[in-house]
Design an enzyme around this catalytic site. Structure first.
Site, mmCIF file in Angstrom:
data_model
loop_
_atom_site.group_PDB
_atom_site.id
_atom_site.type_symbol
_atom_site.label_atom_id
_atom_site.label_comp_id
_atom_site.label_asym_id
_atom_site.label_seq_id
_atom_site.Cartn_x
_atom_site.Cartn_y
_atom_site.Cartn_z
ATOM 1 N N GLU A 86 4.243 -21.407 62.084
ATOM 2 C CA GLU A 86 5.221 -20.894 61.135
ATOM 3 C C GLU A 86 6.296 -20.026 61.768
ATOM 4 O O GLU A 86 7.438 -20.009 61.299
ATOM 5 C CB GLU A 86 4.504 -20.099 60.034
ATOM 6 C CG GLU A 86 3.520 -20.899 59.198
ATOM 7 C CD GLU A 86 4.189 -22.015 58.421
ATOM 8 O OE1 GLU A 86 5.312 -21.806 57.899
ATOM 9 O OE2 GLU A 86 3.604 -23.111 58.332
ATOM 10 N N SER A 472 -41.398 -5.673 9.813
ATOM 11 C CA SER A 472 -42.213 -4.484 10.094
ATOM 12 C C SER A 472 -41.757 -3.706 11.319
ATOM 13 O O SER A 472 -42.337 -2.665 11.628
ATOM 14 C CB SER A 472 -43.682 -4.886 10.266
ATOM 15 O OG SER A 472 -44.205 -5.330 9.035
#
Length: 850
Positions: A86, A472
């Site tokens: 690059e 319960s």
């Protein structure tokens, strides 16, 4: 000489005019140039990651995948590959490479096309942050000026770091760290030279040069990158040849999920969106650490899934999902070939641990299936014989004799691997649903949460969103209210039928015990342990509905969810499993109201902690903790007038919490002496059989027609609640008949709580097994933790029948706990004394129901 001077003059004039032109152009477009100073504090969009407390990745949120890396964490090989391809003179030029510009100019003159852009890494960075990718002269000019600005503000290393983390590299991977994960499923530091060169090759054209979409072009580009590295002297010929020919094994990888807990992840995601907003939460790079550990979360999920399969399988097989082919009139088939099966199964969903499969062969007591993974599996009779036909929720068909009684060739079915029996078996997606929640009662930290069988089948989180009747499970809180109003563990209650005319409805209300066994006078401890419904109603009458509701509100229950009638004593209230577990945490921690939370801390992408949970905690149950609380409360608010107290508020006394837990303990352990006929079992006796611990306390819960089943309990340093029921509230969990194969085949330890159980379904049979499976493993190696007896508690010896004081030391007596000042003062008379050993009525086990 004359012409030379003229030439030099022309050059000078051209240079001056060029400089003036460049300066003029700069000032002309300067107002349009962005400020590059923001790059000093740039924040890259990074997905949110959610981890368990021990650091395992649970989930990731955000469209862009990015793993920001410091430059020193990026391999030299990748940096060299990028520079070689690059911008080989990156560390030499000022952001604009004159040689590159000349090369691009020559290419333009020769070809007449803008084939080369002469872009440096700095210029590419400028384009990525501030400009469009269009090949236009004005964009290139702006790019050059911005690049020059960037070079004045940032160092070369800072520019390269931003570049490597910012650029898009295909398949929603942004930056080299994410690219390593997406294409190779590895950390960037674990990649080979060939893989690094492949990533470097993406920078030119990620959509067309990536190894997933275009493997051949990616291979060619990799060779170009390696050739440039060779030319620049970064690698030698041998390294070039080896990397150029290596099989890099590229394929698309998702986030490396290490702990699949989607219900938990969804809760944390929702909380983060509430805190920061959706966009910020998904792109701010937050690393969120949950309060759960991977061990406990996995245990909860496994226990919930296994328990649902146990329930579902004891109710029978509902048949195959589809019949893909079958025998014709001549007994022949046109069976699908392997390619057809692969293609069909690839489109079918799977819900771990279930896998879709096609039956390819049926023998006498064995079948062969072809799975979604392309495997042929043999499932023998051990994995088939459970599958008697499902008739209804209350009826099952006859046990199968041969495999053909269950399935035929061409059937699409579910299969799963049974970890407890270590073989593959025929299976099915459970019809019933479930939820599980475990908390640390000391501070409310969620230790495990399961919202259903599969988040991918239903995102409805039943642990936090499903308000179901609690049955319960409400009784310990009712009994706690009774303790506040003068009742004691030794109080004698009348366990006898209730018949009450209701003028409003015009009917008689007759709450019943389940089973319908009534013991007459009974101590309050036994009444809760055996879940006596009528006693709960009588306690409510003795305390008063308003007082009961006010007391329940102390545990965090919303009074609006509590009916203002006597049915609330039997659990007609609708609560979520999270709310219920939070209430039981008050009993476990000595009476302090803690608030559940699921996030321990939030870090940024660099591991710096931004927020840490600071929950209000319940102090340890000892005198030192009480002194510490008193000291902190008297020190006052010194530095910050808005500082909050870190101790949770006390909502019931530690004496009340201790006594309520004591009653819940006997719901598991029972009590008495079998040979002397004083022995009794609580509704949670299976936990006592399965776990060798003395610090367990719990309560079952079952609603009318067994539409909701519960078990909530305390053990060690955990509180946990399990719920099982149908999402369709009209369906009952039903009952099961005897399946001889399941009884004979399952290990004895699983017969206590597995799919071999028979009879009506209730909290003890349906919900409690999940709690036991979880707690048995979660508490393995954890020391027993039972609260010390508070100072306000006294112990006296009482008569088991009357609850009065006694001087006997045999099976008719026991030591009992009382709040100081509430202990009995009278001794049992000889006329009142009853020796159960001389009675004919045996001890009975009681199941609970509302």
């Amino acid at each position: 000489m004359k012409y030379l001077k003229l030439f030099i003059l022309i050059i000078i004039c051209s240079a001056v005019l060029g400089t003036i032109s460049v300066i003029s152009l700069y000032f002309y477009i300067k107002p349009e140039l962005p400020s590059v100073a923001i790059l000093k504090d740039v924040r890259l969009q990074t997905p949110m990651k959610i981890y368990s407390q021990d650091g395992l990745l649970i989930s990731q949120y955000g469209v862009k995948r990015r793993i920001p890396l410091e430059l020193n964490n990026i391999p030299d090989g990748l940096k060299q590959a990028i520079l070689a391809t690059e911008d080989s003179r990156f560390y030499e030029h000022p952001g604009i490479d004159p040689i590159g510009v000349m090369r691009a100019f020559v290419n333009l003159v020769v070809t007449g096309e803008k084939g080369q852009g002469a872009s440096t890494i700095t210029m590419q960075l400028a384009r990525n942050f501030f400009l469009s990718p269009d090949k236009a002269w004005m964009r290139k000019i702006k790019e050059a000026f911005i690049s020059w600005h960037i070079e004045q503000v940032l160092t070369k290393d800072e520019i390269l770091t931003l570049y490597l983390n910012k650029i898009e590299l295909g398949h929603r991977a942004f930056g080299v760290g994410a690219a390593a994960q997406v294409y190779f499923g590895k950390d960037i530091g674990d990649l080979s030279l060939a893989q690094l060169a492949t990533i470097a090759g993406l920078f030119k054209a990620p959509s067309t040069l990536n190894p997933i979409s275009n493997p051949q072009r990616s291979l060619e580009r990799r060779r170009v990158v390696l050739a440039r590295m060779l030319d620049e002297g970064y690698i030698n010929r041998q390294e070039f040849e080896q990397a150029a020919s290596e099989d890099i094994q590229a394929k698309k990888h998702g986030a490396e999920i290490e702990l699949d807990a989607p219900y938990l992840a969804d809760m944390i995601y929702a909380e983060m969106v509430t805190r920061y907003g959706k966009e910020e939460a998904e792109t701010g790079g937050y690393q969120v650490y949950a309060t759960v550990t991977s061990k406990l979360q996995r245990l909860a999920q496994q226990a919930t899934i296994r328990n649902l399969h146990d329930y579902d399988e004891r109710h029978g097989f509902r048949g195959p999902l589809q019949q893909l082919w079958q025998l014709d009139e001549n007994g022949e088939t046109e069976a699908w070939n392997e390619s057809q099966m692969r293609e069909f199964l690839a489109e079918q969903p799977s819900f771990k641990p279930l896998l879709p499969a096609i039956v390819t062969r049926v023998e006498e007591q064995q079948i062969q299936v072809f799975t979604q993974q392309g495997q042929y599996l043999d499932i023998n009779w051990d994995g088939l014989a459970w599958a008697r036909p499902y008739v209804s929720d209350t009826r099952q068909g006859d046990e199968p004799k041969v495999a053909a009684d269950i399935v035929t060739e061409g059937a699409l079915v579910w299969v799963r691997f049974n970890d407890e029996t270590d073989f593959w078996q025929l299976s099915q997606f459970p019809d019933a649903s479930a939820a599980f929640i475990a908390l640390n009662p000391a501070d409310g930290a969620v230790q495990a949460i399961v919202g259903g069988y599969s988040f991918y089948q239903s995102q409805f989180n039943r642990a936090t969103q499903a308000k179901r009747q609690v049955g319960s499970n409400i009784k310990p809180f009712v009994y706690s209210a009774a303790l506040e109003h003068g009742f004691t563990l030794g109080s004698i209650m009348n366990d006898a039928p209730i018949n009450q005319w209701d003028r409003k409805s015009g009917v008689v209300w007759r709450p019943k015990n389940s089973p319908e066994v009534y013991d007459g006078p009974i101590r309050m401890r036994l009444a809760l342990g055996r879940s006596k419904n009528v006693v709960s109603v009588r306690l409510l009458r003795g305390v008063g509905i308003d007082n009961i509701i006010q007391h329940l509100a102390r545990f965090g229950f919303n009074p609006d969810d509590i009916p203002r009638d006597e049915s609330l004593a039997l659990g007609s209230s609708s609560l979520t499993p999270m709310e219920l577990a939070t209430g039981f945490a008050v009993i476990a921690n000595g009476g302090y109201a803690v608030t559940p939370y699921i996030i321990e801390r939030i870090d940024n992408e660099f591991g710096e902690t931004l927020w840490h949970a600071d929950p209000a905690i319940a102090p340890p149950l000892n005198g030192e903790a009480q002194e510490l609380m008193a000291q902190e409360s008297t020190e006052g608010l010194t530095e910050d007038a808005n500082a909050t107290q870190h101790y949770a508020p006390s909502v019931i006394s530690k004496e009340n919490a201790f006594l309520t837990r004591e009653m819940m303990t006997t719901a598991i352990t029972g009590g008495g002496n079998w040979s002397k006929k004083t022995y009794w079992q609580g509704t949670g006796w299976r936990a006592n059989n399965m776990m060798d611990r003395d610090d367990l306390a719990g309560k079952t819960g079952t609603t009318n027609d067994s539409k909701d089943t519960w078990f909530s309990g305390i053990g060690g340093n955990l509180v946990a609640t399990a719920w099982v029921g149908f999402d369709d509230m009209s369906r009952s969990l039903g009952r099961t008949s005897r399946n001889q194969y399941l009884i004979n085949k399952n290990p004895q330890k699983f017969n206590w709580m597995g799919n071999a159980m028979v009879g009506p379904e209730d909290g003890a049979r349906v919900a409690q097994p999940a709690w036991i499976r979880f707690m048995r493993e979660a508490l393995d190696g954890v020391p027993e933790s039972y609260p010390p007896v508070p100072e306000g508690i006294v112990t006296v010896r009482i008569d088991r029948t009357t609850g009065k004081l006694t001087q006997r030391t045999d099976h008719t007596a026991r030591f009992e706990y009382f709040m100081k000042g509430t202990e009995p003062t009278q001794y049992v008379d000889d006329e009142e004394f009853i020796d159960p050993f001389e009675q004919d009525t045996p001890a009975q086990e009681t199941e609970d129901i509302f």
